[in-house]
Scaffold this motif. Sequence first.
Motif, mmCIF file in Angstrom:
data_model
loop_
_atom_site.group_PDB
_atom_site.id
_atom_site.type_symbol
_atom_site.label_atom_id
_atom_site.label_comp_id
_atom_site.label_asym_id
_atom_site.label_seq_id
_atom_site.Cartn_x
_atom_site.Cartn_y
_atom_site.Cartn_z
ATOM 1 N N ASP A 61 107.140 24.286 128.577
ATOM 2 C CA ASP A 61 107.361 23.128 127.710
ATOM 3 C C ASP A 61 107.260 23.596 126.252
ATOM 4 O OD1 ASP A 61 107.247 20.816 126.230
ATOM 5 O OD2 ASP A 61 106.014 19.726 127.676
ATOM 6 N N VAL A 62 108.393 23.667 125.587
ATOM 7 C CA VAL A 62 108.433 24.290 124.253
ATOM 8 C C VAL A 62 107.661 23.479 123.226
ATOM 9 C CG1 VAL A 62 109.963 25.025 122.372
ATOM 10 C CG2 VAL A 62 110.656 25.374 124.758
ATOM 11 N N TYR A 63 107.927 22.166 123.173
ATOM 12 C CA TYR A 63 107.294 21.347 122.125
ATOM 13 C C TYR A 63 105.941 20.792 122.572
ATOM 14 C CZ TYR A 63 111.854 21.866 120.059
ATOM 15 O OH TYR A 63 112.980 22.414 119.531
ATOM 16 N N GLY A 64 105.739 20.661 123.886
ATOM 17 C CA GLY A 64 104.492 20.103 124.396
ATOM 18 C C GLY A 64 103.387 21.134 124.559
ATOM 19 N N PRO A 105 100.656 30.301 129.166
ATOM 20 C CA PRO A 105 99.315 30.915 129.146
ATOM 21 C C PRO A 105 98.722 30.930 127.740
ATOM 22 C CG PRO A 105 101.025 32.604 129.361
ATOM 23 C CD PRO A 105 101.735 31.289 129.385
ATOM 24 N N LYS A 106 97.853 29.972 127.450
ATOM 25 C CA LYS A 106 97.302 29.852 126.088
ATOM 26 C C LYS A 106 96.227 30.900 125.830
ATOM 27 C CE LYS A 106 98.279 24.947 125.836
ATOM 28 N NZ LYS A 106 97.743 23.574 125.835
ATOM 29 N N HIS A 149 100.853 27.263 119.822
ATOM 30 C CA HIS A 149 100.093 28.265 120.587
ATOM 31 C C HIS A 149 100.838 29.580 120.709
ATOM 32 C CE1 HIS A 149 97.106 25.294 121.745
ATOM 33 N NE2 HIS A 149 98.115 24.454 121.968
ATOM 34 N N ALA A 150 102.155 29.513 120.873
ATOM 35 C CA ALA A 150 102.943 30.738 121.048
ATOM 36 C C ALA A 150 103.463 31.216 119.687
ATOM 37 C CB ALA A 150 104.108 30.475 121.994
ATOM 38 N N ARG A 151 103.707 32.521 119.592
ATOM 39 C CA ARG A 151 104.275 33.083 118.368
ATOM 40 C C ARG A 151 105.797 33.098 118.476
ATOM 41 N NH1 ARG A 151 101.732 38.792 117.175
ATOM 42 N NH2 ARG A 151 101.709 39.025 119.439
ATOM 43 N N TRP A 152 106.445 33.306 117.330
ATOM 44 C CA TRP A 152 107.913 33.380 117.321
ATOM 45 C C TRP A 152 108.394 34.504 118.228
ATOM 46 C CZ3 TRP A 152 111.696 36.795 114.998
ATOM 47 C CH2 TRP A 152 112.994 36.273 115.028
#
Lengths: 267, 268
Positions: free
Chosen positions: B36-39, A266-267, B44-47
């Motif tokens: 998809d971690v790298y894709g 979810p971006k 976009h996601a934080r640590w």
Amino acid sequence: MNGPSLLQENVGVLKSRMGTFYPGSHVVFRGHDLHTELNDMDWVELYMFGVTGRRFSKEQLRLMHSIWTYTSYPDVRLWNNRVAALAGSSRSTGTLGMAAALAVSEASIYGRGIDMRAYDFLHRTRRQVEAGGDLLECIRLELDERRSVAGYGRPLVNGDERNRHMLALAKSLGLDQGHYLRLAMRIEETMLGNRLRMKMNYAGLVAALMADIGFSPKEYYLYSFPAFLAGMSPCFIEASERPEGTLYPIPCTDILYEGESKRTWPK
Amino acid sequence: MSDEKKPHAIRTRIWREEAESDNPFATRAAYCNGYDVYGEMLGHARWVDMLYLLFRNEAPTASQADMLDSLALALANPGPRDASVHAAMCGGACRSTAASSLMAALAVGAGQLAGGREVFLAMEGWALCGADIGAWQQRLSGLTEIPGSIWPSPEHPPGFDPHGVSTATTVKQTLSCLAGFGVGTCLPWLQNNLSAMEAAAGRPLALSGVAAAAFADLGFTPEQGEILHLLLRLPGAAAHALEQRPLGYKNFPFGTVELVEESGKERT
């Protein structure tokens, strides 16, 4: 004295009965000069003198040595040894690999975790039996509360190849007549006679032998710490001599995924 | 121990990898709990999103991620007075390996005084007592020892400072900040019942006690809280260890030992 006052009193200073070294002069080890009074000790004797402050007979020291010897398996599959070997395969240092492997040996199903439970079970059971308790009831209670009896049964197979050799050695040293060893044998007989198919394992046998020497739980814990070390270095060496990364490499297809299906972040 | 059809396979609910067509050991795509971690996640996601996802198997809500981020900041550096950081600096001052400094910090920071085990025990308290002050008073009035444990006997109620006089300001600031995220019920309840809890423990709240309540509010188990506490305190240990390397052992306190006589005579 407590709180900050207790901390304040100890700032920068340690009052020690264990020892210290005087650079360029001498070393005091539990009240003795290490290089002139304790210099004839072998390493295990010194180690156990450090742990307990006591001296032991030649027979007791031989038993302590052999307890470590008989459980030093250079088998890379064993979980702690594998840590040392993976360090070698990944080209880390031997100290890091073997220190981590020893730390991992404080496991629940083998090593220090089970050692301490076995030691505690023997001591509790002896107290209960001497107070008139029924041995089978003690065993059943342990099974009810802990779902296993530490020192009996084994993760891979039921039965322990080390025990007959260790019992033979203890007998040859005259160290096979103690209360705890007899109790450990009675526990095994009681379990097998009541369809509790768990034979005594090495942790159970060693706990009994060392309890008969008179170690406190803390002394036994520290005695046991290096037990597997001699089996670890061969694992590290062999892995470090192989091409890097070739110890149990895992292809992507050998990850057996059992989790959520693909989904969109979810971006 | 392993799948009979694939004896070398590793079972996991966390991670899946797809191989490159030319090499079964090279990763074309990696998925964490389906994402998809790298894709997709990368960039976009934080640590802290990844951290939460790894342990809880679901992405955090915005407020959960914000709270974990703040908790990570509060725990990041226990400071050079802390025993775990002190241990890491012992590695740094004599230029031991980087890993040994972190291993030293982990070993010392694993215990029942400000360490991972303290957080585990405090979280067990939250699981058992929740918001029941009577249950807490009973639990904090005695210390529970597990027979046959590898851990030493507990010497103070977990989550409280055995050497404290009053609640440290940094502890109150952390409690106030984390309770403000509105995630879970433990932290707000702890804030409202702090005096009663401290009276029951006979000691002021410690940062480990705040961390335990925060981990519980985020839905972590005691085992997860213990290991996250170990992990999140490492950055400060690492930085302080590196800082000591160029300073060297001559600029690091060596301490003084005063020998006292052994109390008993040698026993044979």
